[in-house]
Design a protein around this motif. Structure first.
Motif, short mmCIF file in Angstrom:
data_model
loop_
_atom_site.label_atom_id
_atom_site.label_comp_id
_atom_site.label_asym_id
_atom_site.label_seq_id
_atom_site.Cartn_x
_atom_site.Cartn_y
_atom_site.Cartn_z
N GLU A 1 -64.24 31.53 -53.94
CA GLU A 1 -63.50 31.25 -52.70
C GLU A 1 -62.31 30.37 -53.00
OE1 GLU A 1 -63.67 31.90 -49.38
OE2 GLU A 1 -65.69 32.74 -49.10
N PRO A 2 -61.32 30.85 -53.76
CA PRO A 2 -60.17 29.98 -54.00
C PRO A 2 -59.53 29.62 -52.66
CG PRO A 2 -59.77 32.20 -54.86
CD PRO A 2 -61.16 32.18 -54.33
N PRO A 3 -59.18 28.33 -52.46
CA PRO A 3 -58.66 27.92 -51.16
C PRO A 3 -57.39 28.68 -50.81
CG PRO A 3 -58.43 26.14 -52.81
CD PRO A 3 -59.22 27.24 -53.45
N GLY A 4 -57.30 29.05 -49.53
CA GLY A 4 -56.08 29.68 -49.05
C GLY A 4 -56.00 31.18 -49.22
N ALA A 5 -56.94 31.77 -50.02
CA ALA A 5 -56.85 33.22 -50.22
C ALA A 5 -57.36 33.94 -48.98
CB ALA A 5 -57.67 33.61 -51.45
N PRO A 6 -56.62 34.94 -48.48
CA PRO A 6 -57.08 35.67 -47.29
C PRO A 6 -58.35 36.48 -47.60
CG PRO A 6 -54.90 36.45 -48.01
CD PRO A 6 -55.33 35.43 -48.99
N ALA A 7 -59.23 36.60 -46.60
CA ALA A 7 -60.54 37.24 -46.78
C ALA A 7 -60.42 38.66 -47.33
CB ALA A 7 -61.30 37.24 -45.46
N ALA A 8 -59.50 39.43 -46.79
CA ALA A 8 -59.38 40.84 -47.21
C ALA A 8 -58.99 40.92 -48.69
CB ALA A 8 -58.37 41.57 -46.34
N GLU A 9 -58.10 40.02 -49.10
CA GLU A 9 -57.65 39.99 -50.49
C GLU A 9 -58.83 39.60 -51.41
OE1 GLU A 9 -55.26 40.86 -52.22
OE2 GLU A 9 -55.32 39.65 -54.05
N LEU A 10 -59.64 38.63 -50.97
CA LEU A 10 -60.80 38.20 -51.77
C LEU A 10 -61.82 39.34 -51.88
CD1 LEU A 10 -61.61 34.54 -50.76
CD2 LEU A 10 -60.96 35.42 -53.00
N ASP A 11 -62.05 40.02 -50.78
CA ASP A 11 -62.99 41.16 -50.81
C ASP A 11 -62.54 42.16 -51.87
OD1 ASP A 11 -64.44 40.00 -48.81
OD2 ASP A 11 -63.83 41.39 -47.22
N ARG A 12 -61.24 42.42 -51.87
CA ARG A 12 -60.68 43.40 -52.80
C ARG A 12 -60.82 42.92 -54.25
NH1 ARG A 12 -55.77 44.89 -54.09
NH2 ARG A 12 -54.88 42.98 -53.23
N LEU A 13 -60.59 41.62 -54.48
CA LEU A 13 -60.71 41.07 -55.84
C LEU A 13 -62.15 41.18 -56.36
CD1 LEU A 13 -58.56 37.80 -55.83
CD2 LEU A 13 -58.18 39.88 -57.18
N HIS A 14 -63.10 40.95 -55.46
CA HIS A 14 -64.50 41.05 -55.90
C HIS A 14 -64.85 42.50 -56.25
CE1 HIS A 14 -64.79 36.97 -54.17
NE2 HIS A 14 -65.77 36.83 -55.04
N LEU A 15 -64.37 43.44 -55.44
CA LEU A 15 -64.63 44.85 -55.75
C LEU A 15 -63.97 45.24 -57.08
CD1 LEU A 15 -64.20 46.61 -52.27
CD2 LEU A 15 -66.31 46.27 -53.59
N ARG A 16 -62.76 44.72 -57.27
CA ARG A 16 -62.03 45.05 -58.50
C ARG A 16 -62.75 44.45 -59.72
NH1 ARG A 16 -56.10 43.25 -58.46
NH2 ARG A 16 -55.77 44.34 -56.51
N THR A 17 -63.38 43.30 -59.52
CA THR A 17 -64.12 42.66 -60.61
C THR A 17 -65.28 43.56 -61.07
OG1 THR A 17 -63.52 40.48 -59.79
CG2 THR A 17 -65.42 40.59 -61.27
N VAL A 18 -65.97 44.17 -60.12
CA VAL A 18 -67.07 45.08 -60.48
C VAL A 18 -66.53 46.26 -61.29
CG1 VAL A 18 -68.85 46.64 -59.59
CG2 VAL A 18 -68.44 44.45 -58.46
N ALA A 19 -65.39 46.80 -60.82
CA ALA A 19 -64.79 47.95 -61.53
C ALA A 19 -64.35 47.54 -62.94
CB ALA A 19 -63.62 48.50 -60.72
N GLU A 20 -63.78 46.34 -63.07
CA GLU A 20 -63.37 45.83 -64.39
C GLU A 20 -64.56 45.68 -65.32
OE1 GLU A 20 -60.75 45.04 -66.23
OE2 GLU A 20 -59.42 45.92 -64.72
N MET A 21 -65.65 45.16 -64.77
CA MET A 21 -66.88 44.99 -65.57
C MET A 21 -67.33 46.36 -66.10
SD MET A 21 -68.22 41.85 -65.67
CE MET A 21 -70.00 41.89 -65.72
N GLN A 22 -67.28 47.35 -65.21
CA GLN A 22 -67.73 48.69 -65.61
C GLN A 22 -66.82 49.27 -66.68
OE1 GLN A 22 -69.28 51.14 -62.46
NE2 GLN A 22 -68.28 52.92 -63.34
N ARG A 23 -65.51 49.02 -66.53
CA ARG A 23 -64.55 49.53 -67.50
C ARG A 23 -64.77 48.87 -68.86
NH1 ARG A 23 -60.34 48.26 -69.67
NH2 ARG A 23 -60.26 46.22 -68.66
N GLU A 24 -65.02 47.57 -68.84
CA GLU A 24 -65.19 46.82 -70.09
C GLU A 24 -66.51 47.16 -70.78
OE1 GLU A 24 -66.91 43.46 -70.90
OE2 GLU A 24 -65.22 42.25 -71.60
N GLY A 25 -67.57 47.37 -69.99
CA GLY A 25 -68.79 47.95 -70.55
C GLY A 25 -69.81 47.00 -71.16
N THR A 26 -69.65 45.69 -70.98
CA THR A 26 -70.66 44.76 -71.51
C THR A 26 -71.92 44.79 -70.66
OG1 THR A 26 -68.92 43.29 -72.28
CG2 THR A 26 -71.13 42.34 -72.10
N ALA A 27 -71.70 44.77 -69.36
CA ALA A 27 -72.83 44.62 -68.44
C ALA A 27 -72.46 45.27 -67.12
CB ALA A 27 -73.13 43.14 -68.22
#
Ligand code: PLP
Length: 480
Positions: free
Chosen positions: A410-436
């Motif tokens: 929850e970085p301060p000041g970040a809009p909710a929709a943008e944070l939701d998107r960043l979290h989803l993108r993090t899952v996709a990045e994890m999958q692309r990287e392939g560690t876990a």
């Protein structure tokens, strides 16, 4: 002119000669052993492109034989790489299927010997093993002697069959005034089962969960009273005993009190969480599980069986038969006596395989104590994940509960929709990287991340490696 009698084929059809069968069988066993030896070195999830996969695999049904080694080579090159390994030590997405090698070999036997466990005459030995294994499950979950059940494909069908039994037992049949209660954290399998059984949307009361994401018993009681006042027929509560989102357990004791007072059926969806009763912590979290009318529990999740293995337990002898038993003329020869259980009377399947064998063999070979330690390790890994995430600066959304922790930044000041998107993108990045593999969900309207740590072959080092990868993925998501 002599009539032509069709002769026997020169070679038996659809057969392998004994030497070839054994040669191939050893290759198959080697593939399975290679999987167990190497699964942790591969990415936990690899997804193929539909067009690319179809390009390699789509064809007319082949009229002529293909050498079996070529077929295996195709399978190895173009099919098996594109899977999620639910048994990977760093697969923490959704609910893993950690499996175990004894269960795998048992499944191979059940299939190889084509064991039928539909009727007593069809498989009395295997049916007895199923009854014994069901009785083990009954004891583990604390249900009284005499409770019945059956092994099915998974939690979805266990819940479908349980709700059919609940309806037959409490309502006698379809009733448009009947109402079922559950929380907004219930698994979609429950809503689907109700839809299949013909319940209309207004017969399903999805109540908002409380601050701990549990079904509040007092609000349920109020909804029941309100519906009774309106001339409706409350008949069933579906409690979640380990939610897929967070591991939250609905207040089973209070809901059991309510159902007892109201003559309602209490079904617990313990598909993933149920096996935690093996541990002391889990037993406390699941207090009241021994009071339900029925429960669904998935051995193919936290009891370490390969897919598919679900288990349904029902407290009331005969309730499943009341919902399912029919006596068609062509089954008269197999119907047997009173003591002889025909599992086709306990669910929607007539022909059914030997799903109990894998769980029975696993418990026999390893002993229940080792399964208990395996469950406890999963609980401890989630606590380790929670500590490690906190130390890495992640916010804990729900603490470790039955092997699941959820978290977010929850970085301060970040809009909710943008944070939701960043979290989803993090899952996709994890999958692309392939560690876990981790997964996202939505809690109280916000996208968060979650890890489910129930693989007993996962380690604290795997958890730490995953959280390091997570931090890289978060940074990449922000940069991208
Ligand atoms: C997995 C799960 C289900 C669905 O079970 P299947 O075995 O996938 O059919 C239902 N409820 C819960 C809580 C689950 O975790």
């Amino acid at each position: 002119m002599a009539t032509t009698v069709p002769g026997d084929p020169p070679e038996p059809l659809l057969s392998l000669d004994d030497r070839e069968l054994r040669r191939l069988g050893y290759r198959v066993v080697d593939l399975i052993a290679d999987h167990w030896a190497g699964v942790g070195e591969r990415p936990p999830i690899t997804v193929g492109e539909p067009a690319a996969l179809a390009g390699r695999l789509a064809e007319e049904p082949p009229e002529h034989p293909t050498p079996v080694d070529d077929v295996l080579a195709l399978l190895i090159a173009d099919v098996l790489p594109y899977v999620q390994h639910g048994d990977h030590p760093r697969f923490y997405a959704r609910i893993p299927g950690p499996s175990n090698p004894v269960g795998v070999l048992a499944d191979a036997l059940a299939s190889g010997l084509n064991v039928f466990v539909g009727s007593w005459t069809g498989g009395s030995g295997p049916a007895t093993v199923e009854l014994v294994t069901l009785d083990w499950m009954r004891r583990i979950c604390g249900l009284p002697e005499g409770s019945e059940g059956a092994f099915v494909s998974g939690g979805s069908v266990a819940t479908l069959n349980a709700l059919a039994a609940a309806r037959a037992s409490r309502l006698g049949g379809h009733d448009p005034e009947a109402v079922v209660y559950l929380s907004d954290q219930a698994h979609a399998a429950v809503a689907r089962a109700l839809r299949v059984l013909g319940f209309a949307d207004d017969q399903v009361r999805t109540l908002p969960s409380d601050a701990d994401l549990r079904l509040p018993a007092d609000a349920t009681a109020r909804a029941v009273a309100e519906d009774r006042g309106a001339g409706r027929r409350p008949f069933c509560v579906v409690a979640t005993a380990g939610s897929t989102n967070t591991g939250a357990v609905d207040p089973l004791e209070a809901l059991a009190d309510l159902c007892a007072a109201e003559g309602m059926w209490l079904h617990a969806d313990a598909a993933y969480g149920g096996p935690a009763v093996l541990s002391e912590t889990g037993r406390r979290a699941l207090a009241g599980l021994d009071r339900v009318d029925s429960l669904a529990i998935d051995p193919h999740k936290w009891l370490f069986q390969p897919y598919e293995c679900g288990c349904l337990l029902v407290r009331h002898p005969g309730a499943l038969a009341q919902a399912f038993a029919l006596h068609p003329e062509y089954l008269a020869d197999v119907s047997g006596g009173h003591e002889e259980v025909n599992f086709f009377d306990r669910g929607v399947q007539l022909t059914r395989g030997f799903r109990a064998l894998k769980l029975w063999m696993t418990i026999k070979v390893f002993g229940l104590d080792e399964l208990r330690r395996a469950v406890e390790h999963g609980l401890a890994l989630a606590e380790h994940a929670e500590r490690t995430l906190r130390a890495a600066g992640w916010g804990i959304v729900t603490p470790a509960q039955l092997g699941i922790v959820s978290f977010a930044r929850e970085p301060p000041g970040a809009p909710a929709a943008e944070l939701d998107r960043l979290h989803l993108r993090t899952v996709a990045e994890m999958q692309r990287e392939g560690t876990a593999a981790i997964s996202s969900t939505v809690l109280r309207g916000r996208t968060v991340l979650r890890m489910c740590t129930i693989n007993p072959r996962g380690s604290t080092a795997d958890v730490e490696r995953t959280i390091a990868a997570l931090d890289r993925a978060w940074a990449a998501a922000q940069a991208g």
